[in-house]
Design an enzyme around this catalytic site. Structure first.
Site, short mmCIF file in Angstrom:
data_model
loop_
_atom_site.label_atom_id
_atom_site.label_comp_id
_atom_site.label_asym_id
_atom_site.label_seq_id
_atom_site.Cartn_x
_atom_site.Cartn_y
_atom_site.Cartn_z
N TYR A 52 19.75 16.18 102.24
CA TYR A 52 20.25 14.80 102.22
C TYR A 52 21.34 14.62 103.26
O TYR A 52 21.32 13.66 104.05
CB TYR A 52 20.79 14.47 100.83
CG TYR A 52 21.33 13.06 100.70
CD1 TYR A 52 20.47 11.98 100.51
CD2 TYR A 52 22.70 12.80 100.79
CE1 TYR A 52 20.97 10.69 100.40
CE2 TYR A 52 23.20 11.53 100.68
CZ TYR A 52 22.33 10.47 100.49
OH TYR A 52 22.83 9.19 100.40
N SER A 107 25.41 7.35 105.08
CA SER A 107 26.19 7.77 103.92
C SER A 107 27.37 8.58 104.44
O SER A 107 27.30 9.21 105.51
CB SER A 107 25.35 8.63 102.98
OG SER A 107 26.16 9.29 102.01
#
Length: 264
Positions: free
Chosen positions: A152, A132
């Site tokens: 994350y 990501s």
């Protein structure tokens, strides 16, 4: 082309979003695809649509993953399964840290560990890790995206590091490693209440947003490239998304914030 050299693929997080789109694309390229996820109903529907092998497995179940890894000689591994939460390091819940590390990083490490040695031994294979842009950039709370948690960001940075190190470990073999780093994609993650209020309308409806098929196409480009070529990394973002956030606070503003915190 690369597809001509491959027969089987394993895709995690395959019941929806990027995973399901990738299963469809790889099946269309003639690969036998093992679709891994927890949702048996969605997997069954995907299998009926594409002919993929539905594998209802929790990526945190190491025993099940090990058994699955030994059931076939996988030529392509797509580590796609992932979760997100909304918080920063000041208020991250312990369970959120554990879940994100387990799903986003630990499961990827284990699946890589049990499948990639076989690729190296056969001198053939392709690993695709979905990271990501959160693994490369820091997002402020005023960013026009969901405020994902520090855990994350850390796990996705780990996937980036893993991808780079894996290429070193596989040097001298014909096993390729590709990291695909997406920006905002219209997936179910934006409908997750843990990511922030507003769901799909807030984060997707008002913006030019990538579709899961766009990421599947990027994966297919890398896997289908000539065997002399390794697409090491693809950062895929919407045309109207830019990354990076540089901010400064005036001394007076910083002092005001400090005073407010003291009073609260």
């Amino acid at each position: 082309m690369g597809f001509a050299d491959f027969r089987t693929a394993l895709v995690t997080g395959a019941s929806s979003g990027i995973g399901a789109a990738t299963v469809r694309r790889l099946c269309a390229e003639g690969l036998e695809v093992y679709a891994v996820a927890r949702d048996e109903g969605r997997l069954a529907a995907l299998s009926a649509e594409t002919g993929c092998r539905a594998c209802a497995v929790d990526v945190n179940d190491l025993g099940a993953l090990t058994q699955l890894a030994g059931s076939a000689e996988f030529d392509v591994l797509v580590n796609n399964a992932g979760q997100s939460r909304r918080s920063n390091i000041l208020d991250t819940a312990p369970d959120d840290v554990d879940t994100l590390v387990d799903v986003n990083l630990r499961a990827v490490l284990h699946l890589t560990r049990v499948i990639v040695p076989g690729m190296a031994k056969r001198d053939r294979g392709h690993v695709v890790n979905i990271s990501s842009i959160a693994g490369h950039y820091a997002f402020g709370e005023n960013a026009t995206t969901f405020n994902s948690s520090v855990a994350y960001h850390a796990t996705k940075a780990g996937i980036h590091s893993l991808s780079r190190q894996l290429r070193v470990d596989l040097f001298g073999t014909r096993v390729r490693v590709t990291e695909v780093s997406p920006g905002r994609v219209a997936t179910g993650i934006f409908q997750n209440p843990d990511v922030g209020g507003g769901g799909n309308d807030r984060f997707v409806g008002a913006f030019e947003t990538l579709q899961p098929e766009d990421i599947a196409d990027a994966i297919a480009f890398a896997v289908g490239s000539p065997m002399r070529m390794n697409v090491a990394m693809l950062e895929v973002i919407p045309i109207f998304q830019v990354v990076g956030d540089l901010r400064f606070a005036r001394r007076t503003e910083a002092a005001q914030q400090t005073e407010i915190k003291k009073r609260s």
